[in-house]
Design an enzyme around this catalytic site. Sequence first.
Site, PDB file in Angstrom:
ATOM      1  N   HIS A   1       0.648  -7.461  -4.091  1.00 41.20           N
ATOM      2  CA  HIS A   1       0.559  -6.185  -4.815  1.00 41.20           C
ATOM      3  C   HIS A   1       1.971  -5.742  -5.176  1.00 41.20           C
ATOM      4  O   HIS A   1       2.954  -6.392  -4.783  1.00 41.20           O
ATOM      5  CB  HIS A   1      -0.185  -5.121  -4.007  1.00 41.20           C
ATOM      6  CG  HIS A   1       0.499  -4.678  -2.748  1.00 41.20           C
ATOM      7  ND1 HIS A   1       0.703  -5.499  -1.665  1.00 41.20           N
ATOM      8  CD2 HIS A   1       1.031  -3.465  -2.401  1.00 41.20           C
ATOM      9  CE1 HIS A   1       1.312  -4.834  -0.712  1.00 41.20           C
ATOM     10  NE2 HIS A   1       1.546  -3.598  -1.128  1.00 41.20           N
TER      11      HIS A   1
ATOM     12  N   HIS B   1       3.868  -2.991  -4.600  1.00 42.73           N
ATOM     13  CA  HIS B   1       4.789  -2.168  -3.814  1.00 42.73           C
ATOM     14  C   HIS B   1       6.132  -2.899  -3.696  1.00 42.73           C
ATOM     15  O   HIS B   1       6.172  -4.125  -3.565  1.00 42.73           O
ATOM     16  CB  HIS B   1       4.227  -1.896  -2.424  1.00 42.73           C
ATOM     17  CG  HIS B   1       3.509  -0.585  -2.302  1.00 42.73           C
ATOM     18  ND1 HIS B   1       2.385  -0.416  -1.530  1.00 42.73           N
ATOM     19  CD2 HIS B   1       3.767   0.633  -2.857  1.00 42.73           C
ATOM     20  CE1 HIS B   1       1.971   0.847  -1.600  1.00 42.73           C
ATOM     21  NE2 HIS B   1       2.805   1.497  -2.401  1.00 42.73           N
TER      22      HIS B   1
ATOM     23  N   ASP C   1       8.298  -3.406  -1.422  1.00 43.54           N
ATOM     24  CA  ASP C   1       8.590  -4.287  -0.287  1.00 43.54           C
ATOM     25  C   ASP C   1       7.852  -5.622  -0.376  1.00 43.54           C
ATOM     26  O   ASP C   1       7.979  -6.464   0.516  1.00 43.54           O
ATOM     27  CB  ASP C   1       8.298  -3.588   1.044  1.00 43.54           C
ATOM     28  CG  ASP C   1       6.900  -3.011   1.152  1.00 43.54           C
ATOM     29  OD1 ASP C   1       6.374  -2.534   0.143  1.00 43.54           O
ATOM     30  OD2 ASP C   1       6.337  -3.026   2.268  1.00 43.54           O
ATOM     31  N   HIS C   2       7.142  -5.829  -1.494  1.00 45.76           N
ATOM     32  CA  HIS C   2       6.447  -7.098  -1.711  1.00 45.76           C
ATOM     33  C   HIS C   2       6.885  -7.804  -2.996  1.00 45.76           C
ATOM     34  O   HIS C   2       6.579  -8.983  -3.172  1.00 45.76           O
ATOM     35  CB  HIS C   2       4.934  -6.867  -1.750  1.00 45.76           C
ATOM     36  CG  HIS C   2       4.380  -6.373  -0.460  1.00 45.76           C
ATOM     37  ND1 HIS C   2       3.695  -7.173   0.434  1.00 45.76           N
ATOM     38  CD2 HIS C   2       4.426  -5.136   0.115  1.00 45.76           C
ATOM     39  CE1 HIS C   2       3.345  -6.456   1.493  1.00 45.76           C
ATOM     40  NE2 HIS C   2       3.778  -5.219   1.325  1.00 45.76           N
TER      41      HIS C   2
ATOM     42  N   HIS D   1      -6.065  -0.471  -0.172  1.00 46.90           N
ATOM     43  CA  HIS D   1      -4.694  -0.046   0.122  1.00 46.90           C
ATOM     44  C   HIS D   1      -4.326   1.116  -0.800  1.00 46.90           C
ATOM     45  O   HIS D   1      -3.438   1.005  -1.642  1.00 46.90           O
ATOM     46  CB  HIS D   1      -3.736  -1.225  -0.079  1.00 46.90           C
ATOM     47  CG  HIS D   1      -2.311  -0.944   0.280  1.00 46.90           C
ATOM     48  ND1 HIS D   1      -1.939  -0.377   1.480  1.00 46.90           N
ATOM     49  CD2 HIS D   1      -1.153  -1.175  -0.403  1.00 46.90           C
ATOM     50  CE1 HIS D   1      -0.628  -0.260   1.516  1.00 46.90           C
ATOM     51  NE2 HIS D   1      -0.123  -0.724   0.387  1.00 46.90           N
TER      52      HIS D   1
ATOM     53  N   ASP E   1      -1.486  -5.805   2.443  1.00 50.52           N
ATOM     54  CA  ASP E   1      -1.509  -4.449   2.996  1.00 50.52           C
ATOM     55  C   ASP E   1      -2.912  -3.891   2.813  1.00 50.52           C
ATOM     56  O   ASP E   1      -3.457  -3.896   1.701  1.00 50.52           O
ATOM     57  CB  ASP E   1      -0.513  -3.550   2.268  1.00 50.52           C
ATOM     58  CG  ASP E   1       0.929  -3.845   2.651  1.00 50.52           C
ATOM     59  OD1 ASP E   1       1.157  -4.877   3.302  1.00 50.52           O
ATOM     60  OD2 ASP E   1       1.813  -3.051   2.280  1.00 50.52           O
TER      61      ASP E   1
ATOM     62  N   HIS F   1       3.967  -7.521   8.936  1.00 48.93           N
ATOM     63  CA  HIS F   1       4.141  -6.229   8.243  1.00 48.93           C
ATOM     64  C   HIS F   1       4.028  -5.114   9.280  1.00 48.93           C
ATOM     65  O   HIS F   1       3.224  -4.199   9.167  1.00 48.93           O
ATOM     66  CB  HIS F   1       3.081  -6.085   7.141  1.00 48.93           C
ATOM     67  CG  HIS F   1       3.360  -4.960   6.178  1.00 48.93           C
ATOM     68  ND1 HIS F   1       2.979  -3.660   6.441  1.00 48.93           N
ATOM     69  CD2 HIS F   1       3.946  -4.935   4.953  1.00 48.93           C
ATOM     70  CE1 HIS F   1       3.327  -2.889   5.419  1.00 48.93           C
ATOM     71  NE2 HIS F   1       3.923  -3.637   4.514  1.00 48.93           N
TER      72      HIS F   1
END
Length: 280
Positions: A59, A61, A63-64, A147, A170, A240
Amino acid sequence: MLLGTKGGPAIRPGGPSPTSSLLEIGGRRCVIDCGLGVTRGLVEAGVTLKELDLIFITHLHSDHILELGPLIHTAWTTGLKTPVTVFGPSGTAAYWTGFLASMRYDIDLRIADEGRPDPRDFVTVVEYGEGPLGLEGLEVSALRVKHPPVTECFALKFRTPDWCVVFSADTTYFPPLAGFASGCDVLVHEAMLADGVDKIVEITGNGERLRTHLMDSHTLAPDAARIASAAGAKQLVLNHLIPADLPGFDEKDWLAATRGHYAGPITIGRDGLTLTRSAQ
C-alpha cells in the site's frame, strides 16, 4: 529476510528501519515493500542490486513506498539494465512517474554522459487488485485487508509446490486473512502492543486521535496470534512492530501477549532476521 521491522515512518538513533522484506522463492528474488533503508538493507544482505527482479508494494503509506524510486535508481547506477517489474496498488504508477520527473536531470545526464540504458525502458509498473497477480513460475495472490483510511491495501501470498509465505501487510484484526493464509509455512503478520500504544500516545502528544487510528488500523499481538492459529500457519513472524524501538518493551512482552493464542513457533521480527525453508 526482514530488512526493516518498524511500524511507522519515523527513525531513531540505533533503532530499526521501516518496513521492507526480501523473499527468495521459486527462483525469484522478491522485495516486499520499500520503506526507508531498504536499499542499504539489501546491500548489507549481500544482494547485488543490478540483479533486482520483482518488487511488491502492499500500500502507499510512506513507510512502505518511500524508497521505491531511490532503490531502483541506485540499482540502475550500479549496473541494472535487465527488466524489473513493480507490483503495487492503484497510485503506484503515478508515484513512479513523479519520481522519474523529479530525477529527470540526473537520469538524462547519466544516459548521455555515462552511456547508461534508460530506466524508463525496462522498469514496468503493474497495478494490481485482489486475486492472482499472474506471474509465470511463481504463484502470487493478493487479498484486500482492512487498513483505514487506506482502501487499497493488500496481503500477499507467495506459493510454490513446497513452500508458502504470507505477508499480512498493514491491517486491523481481519479474520478473512486466516482463510487466505490457510496452511502456510510462514505468516509474517504486523503486530502491536496495547501498552505500547499508550506509551506512543503519551510521547507524541497526539492524544485520542492517534490512539483511534492505531487501534482501528492495526492488529494487536494476541489477534495476530489468533489469525495464525486459525490459518494453521506453521510459523508466525511478528513484523511492523508497534512499538519497535521504545525503551521498556522487548521480546518477552511480545511473547507474553501472544501466549495461549497460537501453539506454533513465534519469531519476533528484527532487522536482518533470516528464515529459511529448511528450518521450517
